[in-house]
Design an enzyme around this catalytic site. Structure first.
Site, PDB file in Angstrom:
ATOM      1  N   TYR A 185       0.870  -1.145   0.014  1.00 27.21           N
ATOM      2  CA  TYR A 185      -0.066   0.147   0.010  1.00 27.21           C
ATOM      3  C   TYR A 185       0.881   1.384   0.076  1.00 27.21           C
ATOM      4  O   TYR A 185       0.793   2.034  -0.878  1.00 27.21           O
ATOM      5  CB  TYR A 185      -1.018   0.194   1.188  1.00 27.21           C
ATOM      6  CG  TYR A 185      -1.727   1.298   1.474  1.00 27.21           C
ATOM      7  CD1 TYR A 185      -2.740   1.371   0.467  1.00 27.21           C
ATOM      8  CD2 TYR A 185      -1.613   2.168   2.264  1.00 27.21           C
ATOM      9  CE1 TYR A 185      -3.547   2.670   0.522  1.00 27.21           C
ATOM     10  CE2 TYR A 185      -2.194   3.338   2.537  1.00 27.21           C
ATOM     11  CZ  TYR A 185      -3.322   3.192   1.759  1.00 27.21           C
ATOM     12  OH  TYR A 185      -4.099   4.709   1.837  1.00 27.21           O
ATOM     13  N   THR A 220     -13.240   5.167   6.524  1.00 27.37           N
ATOM     14  CA  THR A 220     -13.971   4.845   5.254  1.00 27.37           C
ATOM     15  C   THR A 220     -13.843   3.019   5.196  1.00 27.37           C
ATOM     16  O   THR A 220     -13.223   2.477   5.995  1.00 27.37           O
ATOM     17  CB  THR A 220     -13.135   5.604   4.050  1.00 27.37           C
ATOM     18  OG1 THR A 220     -12.045   4.645   3.833  1.00 27.37           O
ATOM     19  CG2 THR A 220     -13.256   6.793   4.014  1.00 27.37           C
ATOM     20  N   LYS A 266       1.085   4.449  -2.826  1.00 23.79           N
ATOM     21  CA  LYS A 266       0.905   5.614  -2.539  1.00 23.79           C
ATOM     22  C   LYS A 266       2.121   6.702  -2.823  1.00 23.79           C
ATOM     23  O   LYS A 266       2.027   7.941  -3.114  1.00 23.79           O
ATOM     24  CB  LYS A 266       0.315   6.012  -1.141  1.00 23.79           C
ATOM     25  CG  LYS A 266      -1.091   5.446  -0.777  1.00 23.79           C
ATOM     26  CD  LYS A 266      -1.918   6.067  -1.621  1.00 23.79           C
ATOM     27  CE  LYS A 266      -3.256   5.529  -1.597  1.00 23.79           C
ATOM     28  NZ  LYS A 266      -4.506   6.008  -2.489  1.00 23.79           N
TER      29      LYS A 266
END
Length: 298
Positions: free
Chosen positions: A181, A218, A185
């Site tokens: 991840y 989220t 990014k």
């Protein structure tokens, strides 16, 4: 985590402008799409959940926005699907003034996309890399001096711990979901800086910025294991930002007058912030760009 969330200033109306928001069916993407439509934009929500996407567009339109929203299918884990989406958009003859590369996944177990790329790298970065490049000429022709087109890449503070291993972008040697991840990014920030340098050198009326939304509550955290999810829930209610708060910096980058002509930034809480030292490595930026072109067939 403990900083107050960014409060949006009054934004200018965006009537007549067209935006694409990836992953706009829920969470921060939905909030960004909703806000841009409220400013008068025609917002195209791009995502891979047809029913959810149609419901999201319908919800926005029922709120009586000055603009409008629609859903168009696109699966960022499939380069073929990205190309089909772009071709369909082009066939409509619409301009494109804003592209918000928001869709993403986080902390998934080791898996690959339809094209064989590590899932985080393929979805979060490569799919958006291809999408942006295929739409770049349209962004250029839609912008003009003093009224630039804008690309917004949704990054994360996790990029500070990221390392881009050019010899193992699929992270097959030693897989870590957090590492994968973080790499995706960081790749988005490297991409942002390199693309802006190219656009500035050519005098193109397009600006590109990366944004950090902060810690946002989220569905990205749904991939945490059960105990971690249980521990996260009470903490998130107190410390995490809402999706609307998380989307605010992306909306700012997409529409604020203060950002006119300002590209190549890493924005946190509406302010230019220093990204990781590695993100400024010009040789790595160029190497990743060339390799990405090769991987997606550009």
């Amino acid at each position: 985590m403990f900083n107050r969330s960014f409060t949006l200033p009054v934004l200018p109306k965006q009537n007549g402008r067209v935006a694409i928001v990836t992953g706009g069916t829920r969470g921060m993407g939905l909030e960004a799409a909703k806000h841009l439509a409220s400013l008068g934009m025609h917002v195209v929500i791009a995502g891979n959940e047809r029913e959810e996407g149609a419901a999201a567009a319908r919800k926005i339109n029922e709120e009586g926005c000055e603009g409008k929203a629609e859903f168009v299918f696109m699966d960022l884990t499939s380069l073929k699907s990205v190309r089909q989406f772009v071709q369909g958009f082009r066939d409509r003859g619409l301009p494109l003034h804003v592209l918000v590369n928001n869709a993403g996944t986080m902390l998934v177990s080791e898996s690959i996309t339809k094209d064989g790329f590590e899932f985080h790298f393929g979805l979060n970065y490569l799919g958006h890399f291809l999408l942006t490049n295929l739409l770049l000429d349209l962004l250029k022709t839609s912008g003009r001096p003093g009224r630039d087109s804008r690309v917004v890449n949704m990054s994360s503070a996790t990029h500070y711990s990221g390392v881009v291993d050019m010899g193992d972008l699929n992270r097959r040697i030693c897989y870590s979901s957090h590492g994968a991840y973080a790499q995706s990014k960081l790749a988005l920030v490297l991409f942002t800086y390199y693309l802006q340098e190219q656009l500035s050198a050519a005098g193109s009326p397009v600006i590109v910025n990366a944004v950090d939304p902060g810690m946002v509550d989220t569905a990205l955290y749904d991939n945490l294991y059960t105990l971690a999810q249980m521990l996260k829930k009470p903490v998130a209610k107190i410390l995490f930002r809402t999706p609307a708060e998380g989307a605010s910096v992306a909306v700012y980058a997409a529409a604020a007058s203060e950002m006119e002509g300002v590209g190549g930034c890493y924005l946190y809480n509406g302010k230019k912030t220093q990204s990781s030292d590695l993100s400024f490595d010009s040789e790595l930026q160029e190497e990743l760009w060339k390799k990405s072109c090769e991987l997606v067939g550009l």
